[in-house]
Design a protein around this motif. Structure first.
Motif, PDB file in Angstrom:
ATOM      1  N   ALA A 172     112.040 -14.973  47.472  1.00  0.00           N
ATOM      2  CA  ALA A 172     112.821 -14.285  46.445  1.00  0.00           C
ATOM      3  C   ALA A 172     114.305 -14.455  46.761  1.00  0.00           C
ATOM      4  N   SER A 174     116.673 -12.487  46.705  1.00  0.00           N
ATOM      5  CA  SER A 174     117.271 -11.344  47.407  1.00  0.00           C
ATOM      6  C   SER A 174     117.250 -11.509  48.915  1.00  0.00           C
ATOM      7  N   ALA A 229     102.371 -11.939  45.284  1.00  0.00           N
ATOM      8  CA  ALA A 229     102.957 -10.654  44.916  1.00  0.00           C
ATOM      9  C   ALA A 229     103.966 -10.193  45.960  1.00  0.00           C
ATOM     10  N   ALA A 230     103.636 -10.383  47.239  1.00  0.00           N
ATOM     11  CA  ALA A 230     104.548  -9.973  48.309  1.00  0.00           C
ATOM     12  C   ALA A 230     105.822 -10.808  48.294  1.00  0.00           C
ATOM     13  N   LEU A 232     107.170 -12.244  45.634  1.00  0.00           N
ATOM     14  CA  LEU A 232     107.955 -11.809  44.475  1.00  0.00           C
ATOM     15  C   LEU A 232     108.690 -10.510  44.741  1.00  0.00           C
ATOM     16  N   ASP A 233     108.093  -9.644  45.536  1.00  0.00           N
ATOM     17  CA  ASP A 233     108.726  -8.360  45.860  1.00  0.00           C
ATOM     18  C   ASP A 233     109.787  -8.486  46.953  1.00  0.00           C
ATOM     19  N   HIS A 235     109.378  -9.549  50.220  1.00  0.00           N
ATOM     20  CA  HIS A 235     108.960  -9.148  51.561  1.00  0.00           C
ATOM     21  C   HIS A 235     109.027 -10.289  52.576  1.00  0.00           C
ATOM     22  N   TYR A 248     107.336 -18.805  38.288  1.00  0.00           N
ATOM     23  CA  TYR A 248     108.348 -17.938  38.887  1.00  0.00           C
ATOM     24  C   TYR A 248     109.543 -18.741  39.402  1.00  0.00           C
ATOM     25  N   ARG A 253     112.672 -16.046  39.599  1.00  0.00           N
ATOM     26  CA  ARG A 253     112.226 -14.944  40.457  1.00  0.00           C
ATOM     27  C   ARG A 253     111.922 -15.433  41.875  1.00  0.00           C
TER      28      ARG A 253
END
Length: 297
Positions: A172, A174, A229-230, A232-233, A235, A248, A253
């Protein structure tokens, strides 16, 4: 006049032991497959020779070796027994039930989003989906078909190529703000999310890039269905099949790292739909055609 029963004389248990011995290659393996003792299989094989009044084996050291004409008979019997098993399975389950085993990623990110279309087009199919990474026996097991990842070289199976698969390193945006990523070694400064079902493959990627897994700041191992999923979040960095990460990556994302990685290009395989001849019923044929329409559209 009552019709003569011309198969009552058949020594079915002995014939089954004979066919399984041929399929497994040894008395011990046949005993394990049939869930009987070693002695029981040996007795069936001796009894079959007596019943047929034909020599079927020669002994070489401690091994029984089939004579060529016996191998031909065993091949024929194996085919007939598998056909009987397929007929009984179909009768037991009903004609409209289709058991398919798929990898967790395929189930979650490719099959399930398209399931409404399958139900709309083929309401007659009662689809049962098993999502795990195990390789199941499609010839004698309960599954009618599988979607597998690999080279398509699986004995006794028909394999229809679906789409290409290769892996990409993603994260991600971030978490990429935390460090400057210029080379694979810089990834050791970030947490990683690893698919617990593909630990060996991931270890090879680390080794190929000269990275020590122990040097990473943190590694979390998760089931296949949770790794995307992890990631994308935010982590951690993840190593994912491109086919699942692609939407994505396009939306921003996720960001792909080292897009010129030659290692990924060298390790490309494909996803295949696989099935045995004995399981190729109307529901499976409809399912195969539906998948091909999805890929073409």
């Amino acid at each position: 006049m009552k019709k003569r029963n011309d198969f009552a004389w058949l020594p079915l248990n002995s014939l089954r032991a004979f066919a399984v011995f041929h399929g497994t290659g040894s008395v011990g393996a046949a005993a394990h497959a049939l869930r009987v003792t070693h002695g029981a299989v040996s007795q069936h094989l001796r009894g079959l020779e007596d019943r047929l009044q034909r020599r079927l084996f020669v002994r070489t050291g401690n091994r029984l070796v089939m004579l060529p004409e016996a191998e031909e008979l065993a091949d024929s019997l194996l085919g007939h027994f598998r056909a009987i098993a397929a007929d009984l399975n179909q009768f037991r389950r009903g004609d409209n039930i289709l058991n398919v085993t798929v990898t967790p990623h395929v189930a979650q990110h490719w099959l399930l989003p398209r399931l409404d279309d399958l139900i709309r087009r083929h309401p007659e199919i009662d689809l049962r989906i098993n999502a795990d990474a195990a390789v199941h026996d499609l010839v004698q097991g309960d599954f009618d078909a599988a979607i597998r990842y690999g080279d398509g070289n699986w004995p006794e199976l028909n394999c229809e190529r679906l789409f290409e698969g290769w892996d990409v390193v993603v994260a991600a945006p971030s978490i990429l703000e935390q460090v400057s990523i210029q080379a694979p070694r810089d990834l050791t400064r970030l947490p990683w999310i690893l698919d617990e079902d593909r630990d060996i493959e991931m270890s090879r990627w680390f080794d190929d890039h000269g990275l020590d897994q122990q040097a990473h700041s943190r590694i979390t191992r998760l089931p296949s269905a949770l790794t995307l999923a992890a990631a994308l979040d935010g982590h951690g960095v993840a190593w994912l099949p491109h086919v699942y990460a692609a939407p994505y990556l396009s939306s921003g994302r996720l960001a792909r790292l080292f897009s010129d990685d030659r290692w990924a290009a060298q390790c490309r395989h494909h996803y295949y739909l696989c099935w045995a001849d004995s399981k190729n019923g109307p529901c499976l044929r409809a399912f195969r055609q539906w998948i091909m329409r999805q890929l073409a559209g």
